[in-house]
Design a protein around this motif. Structure first.
Motif, short mmCIF file in Angstrom:
data_model
loop_
_atom_site.label_atom_id
_atom_site.label_comp_id
_atom_site.label_asym_id
_atom_site.label_seq_id
_atom_site.Cartn_x
_atom_site.Cartn_y
_atom_site.Cartn_z
N GLU A 164 0.86 -1.18 0.00
CA GLU A 164 0.00 0.00 0.00
C GLU A 164 0.89 1.23 0.00
OE1 GLU A 164 -4.27 1.06 1.63
OE2 GLU A 164 -2.92 0.42 3.22
N SER A 165 1.02 1.85 -1.16
CA SER A 165 1.91 3.00 -1.30
C SER A 165 1.39 4.18 -0.47
CB SER A 165 2.01 3.41 -2.77
OG SER A 165 2.72 4.62 -2.90
N ARG A 166 2.30 4.92 0.11
CA ARG A 166 1.94 6.12 0.86
C ARG A 166 1.96 7.35 -0.02
NH1 ARG A 166 5.24 6.21 6.42
NH2 ARG A 166 3.47 7.50 7.02
N THR A 167 2.35 7.17 -1.28
CA THR A 167 2.48 8.33 -2.18
C THR A 167 1.61 8.21 -3.43
OG1 THR A 167 4.39 7.28 -3.29
CG2 THR A 167 4.85 8.76 -1.44
N PHE A 188 -11.19 -8.90 2.00
CA PHE A 188 -10.17 -9.05 3.03
C PHE A 188 -10.19 -7.85 3.98
CE2 PHE A 188 -8.85 -11.89 -0.22
CZ PHE A 188 -7.93 -12.79 0.29
N ARG A 189 -9.73 -8.07 5.20
CA ARG A 189 -9.59 -6.97 6.15
C ARG A 189 -8.19 -7.02 6.76
NH1 ARG A 189 -10.04 -8.33 11.48
NH2 ARG A 189 -10.68 -10.46 11.94
N GLU A 190 -7.70 -5.88 7.15
CA GLU A 190 -6.36 -5.79 7.73
C GLU A 190 -6.37 -6.33 9.15
OE1 GLU A 190 -3.16 -2.29 8.85
OE2 GLU A 190 -4.40 -2.04 7.05
N VAL A 191 -5.37 -7.18 9.45
CA VAL A 191 -5.26 -7.75 10.80
C VAL A 191 -3.94 -7.38 11.48
CG1 VAL A 191 -6.83 -9.66 10.34
CG2 VAL A 191 -4.38 -9.94 9.88
N ALA A 192 -2.98 -6.89 10.72
CA ALA A 192 -1.69 -6.47 11.30
C ALA A 192 -0.97 -5.60 10.29
CB ALA A 192 -0.84 -7.69 11.66
N ARG A 193 -0.07 -4.74 10.81
CA ARG A 193 0.77 -3.91 9.95
C ARG A 193 2.04 -3.56 10.73
NH1 ARG A 193 -0.47 0.38 5.46
NH2 ARG A 193 -2.59 -0.43 5.64
N ARG A 194 3.12 -4.17 10.33
CA ARG A 194 4.40 -3.94 10.99
C ARG A 194 5.31 -3.03 10.18
NH1 ARG A 194 3.76 -9.79 11.22
NH2 ARG A 194 2.76 -10.35 13.21
N SER A 195 4.82 -2.63 9.02
CA SER A 195 5.53 -1.70 8.14
C SER A 195 4.48 -0.76 7.56
CB SER A 195 6.24 -2.46 7.02
OG SER A 195 6.59 -1.60 5.97
N PRO A 196 4.81 0.51 7.35
CA PRO A 196 3.80 1.46 6.85
C PRO A 196 3.16 1.04 5.54
CG PRO A 196 5.75 2.64 7.64
CD PRO A 196 6.10 1.18 7.66
N THR A 197 3.87 0.27 4.72
CA THR A 197 3.36 -0.06 3.39
C THR A 197 3.00 -1.53 3.21
OG1 THR A 197 5.59 -0.45 2.52
CG2 THR A 197 4.70 1.80 2.33
N ARG A 198 3.07 -2.33 4.29
CA ARG A 198 2.86 -3.77 4.14
C ARG A 198 1.85 -4.30 5.16
NH1 ARG A 198 6.44 -6.63 1.05
NH2 ARG A 198 4.74 -8.14 1.08
N PRO A 199 0.57 -4.14 4.90
CA PRO A 199 -0.42 -4.74 5.79
C PRO A 199 -0.50 -6.25 5.58
CG PRO A 199 -1.51 -3.78 3.88
CD PRO A 199 -0.05 -3.41 3.77
N ILE A 200 -0.93 -6.94 6.61
CA ILE A 200 -1.32 -8.35 6.50
C ILE A 200 -2.84 -8.36 6.53
CG2 ILE A 200 -1.27 -10.61 7.62
CD1 ILE A 200 1.46 -9.92 8.73
#
Length: 208
Positions: A164-167, A188-200
């Motif tokens: 998920e790009s921030r720009t 799908f729904r987001e369940v975790a995000r350990r990086s600003p651009t990489r949701p799980i």
């Protein structure tokens, strides 16, 4: 009455923007030639042949090209299904790699994409769409087909690791795990995000 070149271009543009009529099939041995046609000589991207998540980095680098192709074909010939092919009018136009997460050891070594919990999940790790069918909703349809496949196999949770790009817009070459918006559109729904651009992201797969 003759059609002007402008009208002709407009008609072609409208036709290109319409969603393709797609069918979906698991990659089994008799469909291997279709995957080869879709991936081409470069193996989709730089000799990958969708082995990036399955091999240690050194082994993957040594196998770029023919060795990786043979490795994936061996999986298929063993009767395992490493993913789903999308077809438009009988031609392969898309690929979604999906399998139980345990088949992707590189995920286990990733800090960003490490397990959210101990629940058994299936993972979508790659989406590849041929150039002429990109940005036409094929990824969303492939994700839905992947969910159907997991349901038939008795799985309960389908997980993905999109970007998920921030720009704003992102080049296709950097979005081979899929875009977050496509996953949302596929339920799908987001369940975790350990990086600003990489949701799980996850989708619950319910038995019919």
């Amino acid at each position: 009455m003759p059609t002007s070149s402008t009208e002709g271009r407009g008609a072609r543009a409208r036709a290109a923007s319409r969603p393709a009529r797609l069918t979906f099939h698991p990659l089994v041995p008799e469909r291997w030639p279709d995957l080869e046609r879709l991936f081409g000589q470069r193996g989709a991207c730089g000799g990958c042949w969708c082995m990036w998540w399955r091999l240690a980095r050194s082994e993957f680098e040594r196998g770029k090209g023919e060795k990786n192709r043979r490795a994936l074909r061996r999986i298929v010939n063993e009767g395992r299904v490493p993913g789903i092919l999308a077809y438009a009018d009988g031609e392969p136009v898309g690929w979604c790699a999906v399998a139980p997460r345990d088949e992707y050891p590189v995920l286990e070594r990733s800090r960003t994409l490490k397990r959210v919990d101990e629940r058994p999940v299936w993972s979508v790790v790659c989406l590849f769409i041929t150039r002429g069918h990109r940005r036409r909703g094929v990824s969303v349809r492939l994700l839905e087909a992947a969910a159907d496949h997991v349901r038939r196999k008795g799985g309960g949770i389908l997980e993905g690791y999109p970007v998920e790009s921030r720009t704003g817009a992102m080049p296709d070459a950097f979005a081979w795990t899929g875009l977050a918006q496509a996953f949302r559109e596929a339920g799908f729904r987001e369940v975790a995000r350990r990086s600003p651009t990489r949701p799980i992201m996850r989708r619950t797969v319910r038995a019919r």
